[in-house]
Design a protein around this motif. Structure first.
Motif, PDB file in Angstrom:
ATOM      1  N   ARG A 297       0.910  -1.193   0.012  1.00  0.00           N
ATOM      2  CA  ARG A 297      -0.041   0.157  -0.101  1.00  0.00           C
ATOM      3  C   ARG A 297       0.861   1.464   0.201  1.00  0.00           C
ATOM      4  O   ARG A 297       1.559   1.437   0.915  1.00  0.00           O
ATOM      5  N   GLY A 298       0.933   2.135  -1.062  1.00  0.00           N
ATOM      6  CA  GLY A 298       1.615   2.952  -1.180  1.00  0.00           C
ATOM      7  C   GLY A 298       2.611   3.024  -2.439  1.00  0.00           C
ATOM      8  O   GLY A 298       2.217   2.393  -3.464  1.00  0.00           O
ATOM      9  N   GLY A 299       3.743   3.656  -2.680  1.00  0.00           N
ATOM     10  CA  GLY A 299       4.649   3.400  -3.649  1.00  0.00           C
ATOM     11  C   GLY A 299       5.355   4.802  -3.846  1.00  0.00           C
ATOM     12  O   GLY A 299       5.408   5.836  -3.080  1.00  0.00           O
ATOM     13  N   THR A 300       5.902   4.988  -5.295  1.00  0.00           N
ATOM     14  CA  THR A 300       6.651   6.344  -5.579  1.00  0.00           C
ATOM     15  C   THR A 300       5.787   7.354  -5.548  1.00  0.00           C
ATOM     16  O   THR A 300       6.506   8.402  -5.727  1.00  0.00           O
ATOM     17  N   HIS A 301       4.550   7.153  -5.777  1.00  0.00           N
ATOM     18  CA  HIS A 301       3.894   8.710  -5.789  1.00  0.00           C
ATOM     19  C   HIS A 301       3.830   9.313  -4.361  1.00  0.00           C
ATOM     20  O   HIS A 301       3.309  10.544  -4.047  1.00  0.00           O
ATOM     21  N   GLN A 302       4.281   8.347  -3.438  1.00  0.00           N
ATOM     22  CA  GLN A 302       4.167   9.167  -1.995  1.00  0.00           C
ATOM     23  C   GLN A 302       5.790   9.323  -1.713  1.00  0.00           C
ATOM     24  O   GLN A 302       6.097   9.975  -0.853  1.00  0.00           O
ATOM     25  N   GLU A 342       1.454   0.686  -5.672  1.00  0.00           N
ATOM     26  CA  GLU A 342       0.214   0.274  -6.243  1.00  0.00           C
ATOM     27  C   GLU A 342      -0.113   0.932  -7.335  1.00  0.00           C
ATOM     28  O   GLU A 342      -1.337   1.064  -8.105  1.00  0.00           O
ATOM     29  N   LEU A 343       0.700   1.748  -8.270  1.00  0.00           N
ATOM     30  CA  LEU A 343       0.601   2.436  -9.525  1.00  0.00           C
ATOM     31  C   LEU A 343       0.590   1.429 -10.680  1.00  0.00           C
ATOM     32  O   LEU A 343       1.266   0.361 -10.502  1.00  0.00           O
ATOM     33  N   CYS A 344       0.000   2.300 -11.599  1.00  0.00           N
ATOM     34  CA  CYS A 344      -0.182   1.146 -12.939  1.00  0.00           C
ATOM     35  C   CYS A 344       1.001   1.488 -13.941  1.00  0.00           C
ATOM     36  O   CYS A 344       0.852   1.930 -14.910  1.00  0.00           O
ATOM     37  N   THR A 345       2.497   1.344 -13.117  1.00  0.00           N
ATOM     38  CA  THR A 345       3.548   1.668 -13.972  1.00  0.00           C
ATOM     39  C   THR A 345       4.478   0.795 -13.372  1.00  0.00           C
ATOM     40  O   THR A 345       4.811   0.589 -12.402  1.00  0.00           O
ATOM     41  N   PRO A 346       5.548   0.075 -14.428  1.00  0.00           N
ATOM     42  CA  PRO A 346       6.452  -0.843 -13.700  1.00  0.00           C
ATOM     43  C   PRO A 346       7.612   0.033 -13.262  1.00  0.00           C
ATOM     44  O   PRO A 346       8.637  -0.563 -12.823  1.00  0.00           O
ATOM     45  N   ASP A 381      -1.130  12.751  -6.047  1.00  0.00           N
ATOM     46  CA  ASP A 381      -2.343  12.366  -6.621  1.00  0.00           C
ATOM     47  C   ASP A 381      -2.506  11.607  -7.611  1.00  0.00           C
ATOM     48  O   ASP A 381      -3.518  11.623  -8.327  1.00  0.00           O
ATOM     49  N   PHE A 382      -1.376  11.205  -8.337  1.00  0.00           N
ATOM     50  CA  PHE A 382      -1.463  10.178  -9.575  1.00  0.00           C
ATOM     51  C   PHE A 382      -2.406   9.093  -8.972  1.00  0.00           C
ATOM     52  O   PHE A 382      -2.036   8.259  -8.273  1.00  0.00           O
ATOM     53  N   HIS A 385      -4.967   7.797  -5.297  1.00  0.00           N
ATOM     54  CA  HIS A 385      -4.936   6.950  -4.129  1.00  0.00           C
ATOM     55  C   HIS A 385      -4.967   7.741  -2.753  1.00  0.00           C
ATOM     56  O   HIS A 385      -4.495   8.924  -2.839  1.00  0.00           O
ATOM     57  N   PRO A 386      -5.301   7.275  -1.793  1.00  0.00           N
ATOM     58  CA  PRO A 386      -5.472   8.110  -0.575  1.00  0.00           C
ATOM     59  C   PRO A 386      -4.110   8.716  -0.192  1.00  0.00           C
ATOM     60  O   PRO A 386      -2.921   7.915  -0.283  1.00  0.00           O
ATOM     61  N   HIS A 387      -3.981   9.598   0.399  1.00  0.00           N
ATOM     62  CA  HIS A 387      -2.593  10.200   1.159  1.00  0.00           C
ATOM     63  C   HIS A 387      -2.233   9.201   2.489  1.00  0.00           C
ATOM     64  O   HIS A 387      -3.258   8.908   3.129  1.00  0.00           O
TER      65      HIS A 387
END
Length: 397
Positions: A297-302, A342-346, A381-382, A385-387
């Motif tokens: 839960r989370g990823g590089t958008h955070q 959880e992003l839609c990118t490798p 905000d990509f 997903h919740p912050h």
């Protein structure tokens, strides 16, 4: 991991998947106090807000540092919320006229000018406001410099004034109305891990500035040597040797001219990175084309730092024994895990091919040294997903 952090995580297990940044304010203030108190006379430590501009972080640091270094009008506004009288120095390669006006109205200590045109903009604004702006000229030195993660000078970059243009810039800064040239800004690299190399860099700065004083017939009052002191994410046991740096620094400072009243550092990452943790729950474990993936839960958008710098960020596994599902619980044993979000990118990768003894869905991963350039540089905000939560613990001050 501290007992306080472990308790915070355990309180959240069993609800929504754990996803938070946690900041140890006691660890933060202890580290920063050690750094600032070990500086010799004439040296001052400003905090580079770009590393982490959270209000709680700024309030914890304000009593310990000489002031804040900002690079935008937005950062200046955050600094002024913390304190109207806190010394602020204003850098950044592309200041707008509105930001320059804001800086002068809100009483910044100095502006770091990055071009001849910017000097004219500062002059025009200062004259209109009937004020005098103290300026440093940021110079993009020719180098060579020690090896570091990022080079800010010694090569083509958008930062600072080329040495070839410096005579024109000095003349403009000394003759334009509303300006007072007080010195130079020489931030040349980022994330240097060698204390001896950093001392050599400062000696190079000293020789350079003394030469400019002779060339231009001036006395430099202030020299800003930038930040650039790094964090070793690849080997947490091999960090910048601050005690060695602090022991050798007084002798070096003693060789600067007596009329140089102030030598400013503006560190960010080195002050705050170690106090932060990024904590995420494992949502799935699966194997694709011979690679074991751990999805969190989370990823590089955070927490964009790992993908930005192309490194595997260090983490530890916090085991969680409870498993509420009737489904078989996926897990890894003595495997090499690639941790993804959880992003839609490798490209959403936090750590790659990292050995783990045991790791299960529902366990929690704690990424260390996440207090700098994590949340601040991420595309929050990509995919909407919740912050994450932002949790602060310890007295802090």
């Amino acid at each position: 991991m501290s007992d306080q952090l472990a308790k915070l995580v355990q309180e959240r297990v069993g609800g929504e998947p754990v996803c938070l940044f946690a900041y140890d304010l006691d660890r933060l203030t202890e580290h920063v106090r050690t750094v600032t108190e070990s500086l010799p006379p004439r040296c001052r430590m400003f905090y580079a807000m770009k590393a982490n501009s959270a209000d709680r972080i700024l309030r914890a640091l304000a009593p310990l540092v000489a002031g804040f270094e900002v690079a935008s009008g937005g950062e200046l506004a955050k600094a002024r919320v913390v304190g109207a009288e806190i010394p602020v120095i204003f850098g950044g390669p592309a200041k707008t006229p509105a930001e320059i006006e804001q800086a002068l109205i809100q009483g910044v200590t100095r502006l770091h000018a990055e071009s001849v045109l910017e000097l004219h903009r500062i002059s025009e604004t200062a004259t209109r406001l009937d004020r005098t702006a103290d300026v440093l000229l940021r110079v993009n030195l020719a180098g060579p410099f020690p090896t570091a993660t990022l080079a800010m000078a010694g090569r083509p970059t958008q930062f600072g004034i080329s040495e070839e243009v410096l005579p024109e810039a000095v003349a403009a800064a000394r003759t334009l109305p509303g300006l007072r040239l007080v010195g130079f800004h020489l931030h040349s690299l980022s994330n240097n891990l060698s204390a001896p190399a950093h001392l050599e860099l400062l000696e190079h700065y000293r020789r350079t500035v003394v030469g400019w004083e002779r060339e231009f017939g001036m006395c430099c009052e202030v020299l800003n040597v930038g930040g650039g002191i790094g964090v070793n994410y690849a080997d947490l046991d091999d960090q910048f040797d601050w005690p060695h740096f602090a022991r050798e620094l007084p002798a070096l400072v003693g060789r600067f001219p007596d009329h140089l009243r102030e030598i400013d550092f503006e560190c960010g990452r080195y002050l705050v990175a170690e106090s932060g943790r990024y904590v995420v729950e494992v949502l799935d474990v699966k194997r694709n084309h011979g690679v074991d993936y751990v999805l969190v839960r989370g990823g590089t958008h955070q927490f964009r730092l790992p993908v930005s710098w192309q490194h595997s960020h260090p983490f530890t596994v916090l085991p969680v024994d409870q498993w509420p599902s009737n489904a078989l619980r996926p897990e890894l044993h003595n495997a090499r895990a690639t941790v993804v979000g959880e992003l839609c990118t490798p490209k959403d990768v936090l750590a790659r091919d990292v050995p783990v003894t045991r790791l299960r869905v529902g366990d929690v991963l704690v990424f260390s040294h996440a207090g700098a350039y994590g949340w601040e540089i991420s595309h929050h905000d990509f995919l909407t997903h919740p912050h994450p939560e932002h949790v602060y613990y310890g007295d802090g001050f």
